[in-house]
Design a protein around this motif. Structure first.
Motif, PDB file in Angstrom:
ATOM      1  N   GLU A  96      -0.125   0.015  -6.607  1.00 56.70           N
ATOM      2  CA  GLU A  96       0.611   0.941  -5.745  1.00 56.70           C
ATOM      3  C   GLU A  96      -0.156   1.114  -4.436  1.00 56.70           C
ATOM      4  N   ARG A  97       0.548   0.980  -3.325  1.00 60.27           N
ATOM      5  CA  ARG A  97      -0.065   1.152  -2.010  1.00 60.27           C
ATOM      6  C   ARG A  97       0.351   2.505  -1.440  1.00 60.27           C
ATOM      7  N   ASP A 110     -16.373   1.195   3.611  1.00 59.25           N
ATOM      8  CA  ASP A 110     -15.513   0.034   3.856  1.00 59.25           C
ATOM      9  C   ASP A 110     -14.527   0.299   4.983  1.00 59.25           C
ATOM     10  N   LEU A 111     -13.970   1.497   5.023  1.00 56.64           N
ATOM     11  CA  LEU A 111     -13.006   1.826   6.074  1.00 56.64           C
ATOM     12  C   LEU A 111     -13.692   1.889   7.433  1.00 56.64           C
ATOM     13  N   VAL A 112     -14.905   2.409   7.471  1.00 53.76           N
ATOM     14  CA  VAL A 112     -15.659   2.455   8.734  1.00 53.76           C
ATOM     15  C   VAL A 112     -15.847   1.043   9.272  1.00 53.76           C
ATOM     16  N   MET A 113     -16.297   0.128   8.409  1.00 55.24           N
ATOM     17  CA  MET A 113     -16.551  -1.243   8.841  1.00 55.24           C
ATOM     18  C   MET A 113     -15.262  -1.922   9.293  1.00 55.24           C
ATOM     19  N   ALA A 114     -14.170  -1.700   8.578  1.00 54.49           N
ATOM     20  CA  ALA A 114     -12.893  -2.313   8.957  1.00 54.49           C
ATOM     21  C   ALA A 114     -12.435  -1.814  10.317  1.00 54.49           C
ATOM     22  N   PHE A 115     -12.599  -0.526  10.586  1.00 53.66           N
ATOM     23  CA  PHE A 115     -12.206   0.054  11.876  1.00 53.66           C
ATOM     24  C   PHE A 115     -13.055  -0.518  12.999  1.00 53.66           C
ATOM     25  N   ALA A 131      -6.449   6.736  12.387  1.00 54.33           N
ATOM     26  CA  ALA A 131      -6.040   5.552  11.630  1.00 54.33           C
ATOM     27  C   ALA A 131      -5.038   5.935  10.554  1.00 54.33           C
ATOM     28  N   ILE A 132      -4.106   5.041  10.320  1.00 53.94           N
ATOM     29  CA  ILE A 132      -3.199   5.114   9.175  1.00 53.94           C
ATOM     30  C   ILE A 132      -3.459   3.842   8.365  1.00 53.94           C
ATOM     31  N   TYR A 133      -3.795   4.015   7.109  1.00 60.34           N
ATOM     32  CA  TYR A 133      -4.237   2.873   6.313  1.00 60.34           C
ATOM     33  C   TYR A 133      -3.702   2.991   4.887  1.00 60.34           C
ATOM     34  N   GLU A 134      -3.932   1.949   4.101  1.00 59.95           N
ATOM     35  CA  GLU A 134      -3.462   1.916   2.724  1.00 59.95           C
ATOM     36  C   GLU A 134      -4.608   2.191   1.756  1.00 59.95           C
ATOM     37  N   GLN A 135      -4.294   2.898   0.694  1.00 55.69           N
ATOM     38  CA  GLN A 135      -5.177   3.008  -0.456  1.00 55.69           C
ATOM     39  C   GLN A 135      -4.514   2.292  -1.626  1.00 55.69           C
ATOM     40  N   LEU A 136      -5.283   1.573  -2.407  1.00 51.70           N
ATOM     41  CA  LEU A 136      -4.761   0.807  -3.529  1.00 51.70           C
ATOM     42  C   LEU A 136      -5.046   1.554  -4.837  1.00 51.70           C
ATOM     43  N   TRP A 137      -4.005   1.721  -5.650  1.00 49.92           N
ATOM     44  CA  TRP A 137      -4.126   2.432  -6.918  1.00 49.92           C
ATOM     45  C   TRP A 137      -3.533   1.598  -8.041  1.00 49.92           C
ATOM     46  N   VAL A 138      -4.212   1.607  -9.172  1.00 49.97           N
ATOM     47  CA  VAL A 138      -3.681   1.033 -10.408  1.00 49.97           C
ATOM     48  C   VAL A 138      -3.543   2.194 -11.379  1.00 49.97           C
ATOM     49  N   GLY A 159      -6.639  -0.755   1.212  1.00 53.85           N
ATOM     50  CA  GLY A 159      -5.875  -1.905   1.643  1.00 53.85           C
ATOM     51  C   GLY A 159      -6.120  -2.139   3.118  1.00 53.85           C
ATOM     52  N   ARG A 160      -5.103  -2.609   3.820  1.00 51.38           N
ATOM     53  CA  ARG A 160      -5.274  -2.886   5.243  1.00 51.38           C
ATOM     54  C   ARG A 160      -5.049  -1.640   6.084  1.00 51.38           C
ATOM     55  N   ILE A 161      -5.631  -1.648   7.259  1.00 49.79           N
ATOM     56  CA  ILE A 161      -5.316  -0.637   8.273  1.00 49.79           C
ATOM     57  C   ILE A 161      -3.958  -0.998   8.862  1.00 49.79           C
ATOM     58  N   LEU A 162      -3.049  -0.045   8.924  1.00 48.91           N
ATOM     59  CA  LEU A 162      -1.700  -0.297   9.442  1.00 48.91           C
ATOM     60  C   LEU A 162      -1.612  -0.010  10.937  1.00 48.91           C
TER      61      LEU A 162
END
Length: 442
Positions: free
Chosen positions: A166-167, A192-197, A219-226, A234-237
């Motif tokens: 789920e994103r 991880d989000l800091v580095m991606a930004f 930033a608006i970004y995705e979080q991945l959930w199982v 996930g990716r930054i949108l």
């Protein structure tokens, strides 16, 4: 002794069925039951989703399942791979004969190479009569799960489980107070989000020199959930950085012809080359025509940049290209050379090992891992010696003006601008959160 009547037997079976239905009903229609050999009369069911039941009912259900396993003479064992253990050790401890372990390893290898089993990874094993391996499940992470089941006719079917992810969209907003890294963490980001930004805007903003108190980031970004388990970002949108150099905006866009990050007008935010080939701790040596070699103690040119990083740090290709060489190269140790368009070649030296599948002639994409940091060849410690050639001449990787990435195609630009405007509007709507955070600041 009197034998029980047929009626008594029927009543006992009916009672058992009612017990199972009330305790764990989903056991009776699980969508992924293990496939058992035909000689096993009693079925064994595997849970898909744990139902919300009172603790007592949960315990009764577990006991009922254990009873079914025992009735079928099936054992289920679970654990984690220990240090120094391999597939043979895990299955052998579960009572699987050596000949069956060997045959199973061959069936599993196209999906999961047994040599890649790592300490700490979880597993479950179902073993039937005479050590028959009925089912094997291997969990490397919540997103990486492998399963194998016995076929009634013999052998096993193995596959990588398609884990439903789920994103969830999340937003981040804040101001720089102190260091950029600490400001992001204070706003709720992880490393991880800091580095991606930072990587996203690294071509337009030099965060080591241009960051100032009061700069804003959104930033608006995705979080991945199982299920209920968070497994990563996930990716930054869409993202925006407001500093002394102006407002920098990036929007993720994907079509049949192009994919990447672009500004609101459709220009590529990223260049055709990434700024660095790894996440490094520091630059230990820069491009120089006169450097004293730390081992040979002589002055000679150093036509690359040394990035200090822990052994095993992933190294990626800075641009799309084709592997021209992957092997040992004298003092450079294990080396990968990638040929790119417009006369560029990149060199990655002193690697500890190559990534799977990296060999001469293979096409690689920008950001694809091609190897791992090491200290092979003539090196004082783990680092990456990164070099760039342009039309046969060495150039400084840190100062080279790389060509811009491709923009959004003209045929799609009008639609893209409308798409980007919606994301920019959402980023602008995060502004009130900045004021709330400012008011709540002690």
């Amino acid at each position: 002794m009197r034998r029980p009547s047929d009626r008594a037997i029927f009543q006992a079976l009916l009672l058992a069925a009612c017990f199972l239905l009330l305790a764990r009903p989903e056991r009776l229609w699980s969508s992924i039951p293990p496939r058992l050999p035909a000689e096993i009369a009693a079925p064994v069911f595997a849970p898909v989703v744990a139902p919300e039941l009172p603790p007592v009912a949960q315990v009764l259900g577990d006991r009922a399942e254990q009873g079914l396993l025992e009735a079928a003479n099936v054992r289920r064992e679970a654990g984690e791979v220990g240090r120094g253990e391999n597939l043979a050790a895990v299955l052998g401890a579960a009572g699987v004969p050596a000949a069956e372990v060997l045959a199973f390893a061959k069936a599993l290898k196209p999906v999961l190479d047994p040599k890649r089993m790592r300490p700490g990874d979880a597993y479950e094993v179902w073993v039937g009569p005479e050590g028959r391996l009925l089912r094997f499940e291997y969990r490397r992470s919540p997103l990486e799960v492998y399963r194998a089941e016995a076929r009634p006719e013999g052998g096993w079917r193995a596959w990588k489980v398609d884990v439903p992810v789920e994103r969830r969209q999340k937003s981040l907003v804040g101001r720089v107070e102190g260091s950029l890294y600490e400001s992001f963490l204070a706003a709720g980001a992880d490393a991880d989000l800091v580095m991606a930004f930072v990587e996203l805007f690294s071509w337009d903003v030099d965060f080591t020199r241009e960051t100032r108190e009061g700069d804003e980031f959104r930033a608006i970004y995705e979080q991945l959930w199982v299920g209920d388990e968070f497994v990563g970002n996930g990716r930054i949108l869409a993202a925006q950085y407001r500093g002394q150099g102006g407002i920098h905006t990036a929007v993720y866009y994907r079509s049949d012809k192009i994919e990447g990050y672009f500004d609101p007008e459709g220009r590529s935010v990223r260049k055709s080359f990434l700024r660095s080939p790894l996440r490094f701790t520091r630059i230990s040596s820069r491009f120089s025509l006169r450097r004293r070699h730390p081992i040979l103690k002589v002055v000679r040119p150093h036509r690359g940049v040394d990035y200090a990083a822990p052994r095993g740090t992933p190294v990626w290709s800075v641009a799309d290209g084709t592997v021209r060489y992957a092997g040992w190269k004298g003092q450079a140790g294990k080396t990968v050379i990638v040929r790119h368009s417009r006369g560029y070649e990149t060199y990655y030296n002193h690697l500890s090992r190559f990534a799977p599948g990296i060999r001469k002639g293979v096409r690689v994409r920008q950001g694809q891992v091609i190897g791992y940091v090491g200290a092979t060849g003539l090196a004082t410690g783990p680092h990456l010696d990164f070099r760039v050639k342009k039309n046969g001449r060495w150039v400084n990787p840190l100062t080279e003006k790389y060509p811009a990435g491709d923009p959004v195609p003209k045929a799609e630009r009008e639609a893209y601008r409308a798409w980007a405007a919606e994301w920019v509007e959402r980023l602008e709507a995060l502004a009130p959160a900045l004021e709330v955070a400012k008011e709540n600041r002690p």
